[in-house]
Design a protein around this motif. Sequence first.
Motif, mmCIF file in Angstrom:
data_model
loop_
_atom_site.group_PDB
_atom_site.id
_atom_site.type_symbol
_atom_site.label_atom_id
_atom_site.label_comp_id
_atom_site.label_asym_id
_atom_site.label_seq_id
_atom_site.Cartn_x
_atom_site.Cartn_y
_atom_site.Cartn_z
ATOM 1 N N PRO A 49 0.813 -1.226 0.000
ATOM 2 C CA PRO A 49 0.000 0.000 0.000
ATOM 3 C C PRO A 49 0.842 1.271 0.000
ATOM 4 O O PRO A 49 0.441 2.276 -0.619
ATOM 5 N N MET A 50 1.986 1.263 0.649
ATOM 6 C CA MET A 50 2.818 2.458 0.631
ATOM 7 C C MET A 50 3.292 2.775 -0.784
ATOM 8 O O MET A 50 3.431 3.941 -1.159
ATOM 9 N N ASN A 51 3.537 1.744 -1.595
ATOM 10 C CA ASN A 51 4.036 1.957 -2.948
ATOM 11 C C ASN A 51 2.940 2.211 -3.969
ATOM 12 O O ASN A 51 3.195 2.854 -4.990
ATOM 13 N N ALA A 84 -2.855 -2.771 5.562
ATOM 14 C CA ALA A 84 -3.175 -1.829 4.486
ATOM 15 C C ALA A 84 -4.144 -0.749 4.932
ATOM 16 O O ALA A 84 -4.123 0.372 4.400
ATOM 17 N N LYS A 85 -5.003 -1.056 5.901
ATOM 18 C CA LYS A 85 -5.986 -0.078 6.363
ATOM 19 C C LYS A 85 -5.351 1.182 6.931
ATOM 20 O O LYS A 85 -6.008 2.215 7.049
ATOM 21 N N LYS A 86 -4.074 1.123 7.250
ATOM 22 C CA LYS A 86 -3.384 2.309 7.756
ATOM 23 C C LYS A 86 -3.137 3.338 6.651
ATOM 24 O O LYS A 86 -2.819 4.488 6.942
ATOM 25 N N TYR A 87 -3.299 2.922 5.384
ATOM 26 C CA TYR A 87 -2.811 3.759 4.293
ATOM 27 C C TYR A 87 -3.872 4.201 3.294
ATOM 28 O O TYR A 87 -3.551 4.970 2.383
ATOM 29 N N GLY A 88 -5.101 3.729 3.415
ATOM 30 C CA GLY A 88 -6.066 4.147 2.418
ATOM 31 C C GLY A 88 -7.465 3.625 2.654
ATOM 32 O O GLY A 88 -7.806 3.162 3.758
ATOM 33 N N ASP A 89 -8.274 3.719 1.628
ATOM 34 C CA ASP A 89 -9.667 3.265 1.634
ATOM 35 C C ASP A 89 -9.655 1.792 1.226
ATOM 36 O O ASP A 89 -9.725 1.461 0.033
ATOM 37 N N ILE A 90 -9.579 0.916 2.196
ATOM 38 C CA ILE A 90 -9.372 -0.508 1.944
ATOM 39 C C ILE A 90 -10.677 -1.268 2.170
ATOM 40 O O ILE A 90 -11.296 -1.145 3.235
ATOM 41 N N GLN A 91 -11.087 -2.026 1.163
ATOM 42 C CA GLN A 91 -12.325 -2.798 1.245
ATOM 43 C C GLN A 91 -12.007 -4.283 1.345
ATOM 44 O O GLN A 91 -11.209 -4.813 0.570
ATOM 45 N N PRO A 135 4.922 9.825 -0.186
ATOM 46 C CA PRO A 135 6.140 10.574 0.152
ATOM 47 C C PRO A 135 6.811 10.099 1.437
ATOM 48 O O PRO A 135 8.032 10.250 1.588
ATOM 49 N N ASP A 136 6.010 9.549 2.366
ATOM 50 C CA ASP A 136 6.589 9.128 3.637
ATOM 51 C C ASP A 136 7.042 7.660 3.626
ATOM 52 O O ASP A 136 7.358 7.095 4.678
ATOM 53 N N THR A 137 7.101 7.041 2.460
ATOM 54 C CA THR A 137 7.559 5.652 2.375
ATOM 55 C C THR A 137 9.052 5.582 2.686
ATOM 56 O O THR A 137 9.852 6.274 2.048
ATOM 57 N N PRO A 138 9.457 4.756 3.652
ATOM 58 C CA PRO A 138 10.891 4.601 3.909
ATOM 59 C C PRO A 138 11.620 4.115 2.668
ATOM 60 O O PRO A 138 11.106 3.274 1.918
ATOM 61 N N GLY A 139 12.803 4.643 2.446
ATOM 62 C CA GLY A 139 13.563 4.246 1.266
ATOM 63 C C GLY A 139 13.767 2.752 1.171
ATOM 64 O O GLY A 139 13.774 2.179 0.075
ATOM 65 N N ILE A 140 13.914 2.090 2.312
ATOM 66 C CA ILE A 140 14.177 0.660 2.328
ATOM 67 C C ILE A 140 12.999 -0.143 1.810
ATOM 68 O O ILE A 140 13.147 -1.296 1.393
#
Length: 362
Positions: free
Chosen positions: A85-87, A112-119, A220-225
């Motif tokens: 989800p971050m990507n 995934a629910k931390k990052y968007g509208d997840i169904q 934008p806040d996705t860790p580079g790793i």
Amino acid sequence: MDKSVYNFCAGPAMLPVDVMAQAQREFVNFAGLGVSVMELSHRGKEYMAVAAEAEKDLRELMQVPDNYKVLFMHGGGRGQFAAVPMNLLGGANLKADYLLSGNWSQAALAEAKKYGDIQAVEGVIKGDDGSFSLVAAPQFRADAAYVHYCPNETIEGVEMFDLPQTGGVPLVADMSSTILSRPVDVSQFGIIYAGAQKNIGPSGLSVVLVRDDLLGKARPDTPGIFDYQVTADNDSMFNTPPTYSWYLAGLVFKWIKAQGGLQAMEARNLEKASFLYDYIDASDFYSNKVAKNCRSRMNVPFQLKDAALDAAFLAESKEAGLLALKGHRIVGGMRASLYNAMPLEGVKALVAFMERFAKQHA
């Protein structure tokens, strides 16, 4: 193969004996260099050759198209629960659908629910008796950024052999327990990811196949790793990768090629699973509650007719050299994991023990 102990663990799972023997020989003196592969610089030419060959062999085994990147990453499968989800939810579209088929797809959904509208979309019907069967035609949102599913659920022993129909929405698959067990058409997926500890190698490593058009979409806040674009741009060496796990994965890839590739693996795995399921189905002492059209070839849960005998079964099977047969606490009973490295002889030894145990406790 002369082997008296068989490890049925769901992960970390057994490795091919030939792979472990080669790794043992090379452990303190890799390629005549006088040092272990674990001591090599990941940016030195010797290790870069190991990494490049592993990627080449995996691409060949899975027939990975040229428009996909192959990434070797940290964090195992759970790391990818967040990385996906971050990507993929870094733009205006924050919608994603998650097909639920068991514990691991549920865990991926929760992350995934931390990052968007997840169904959540139900993919499995669970009966009152603990049985499992598939929902015939799950429906997904046409405007979702992606659809996620787990084709093999290790705990419940449910495997999906047909692809979810997403209507063109990118399909993301957690193939931790499916990868390399049978051929798959990589071009049907946007992303395939897998924790290594089932059919690839030691735990901690994850392998990600990602289609080029899905790169560069990270939040934008996705860790580079965990950023697929950053990882691809740095040949999976943004920082020091899990070099020994990567090396062992490469040995496993070569072993699979030597066995005849994924078609041969599928035939072997089908033979092993059928041998065990056929015995269970013919027995009145053991049972499996998963519908036959979605029974996992990799993870076979089964129950004894009297759960009071579970402890004795586990103790006696361990004495017989059959390890890690205890079922997950969620479903109870027993579970035999039959990953690529498990030989048919191991499954035959298990069935022979099950026969003896059933006669003794009839």
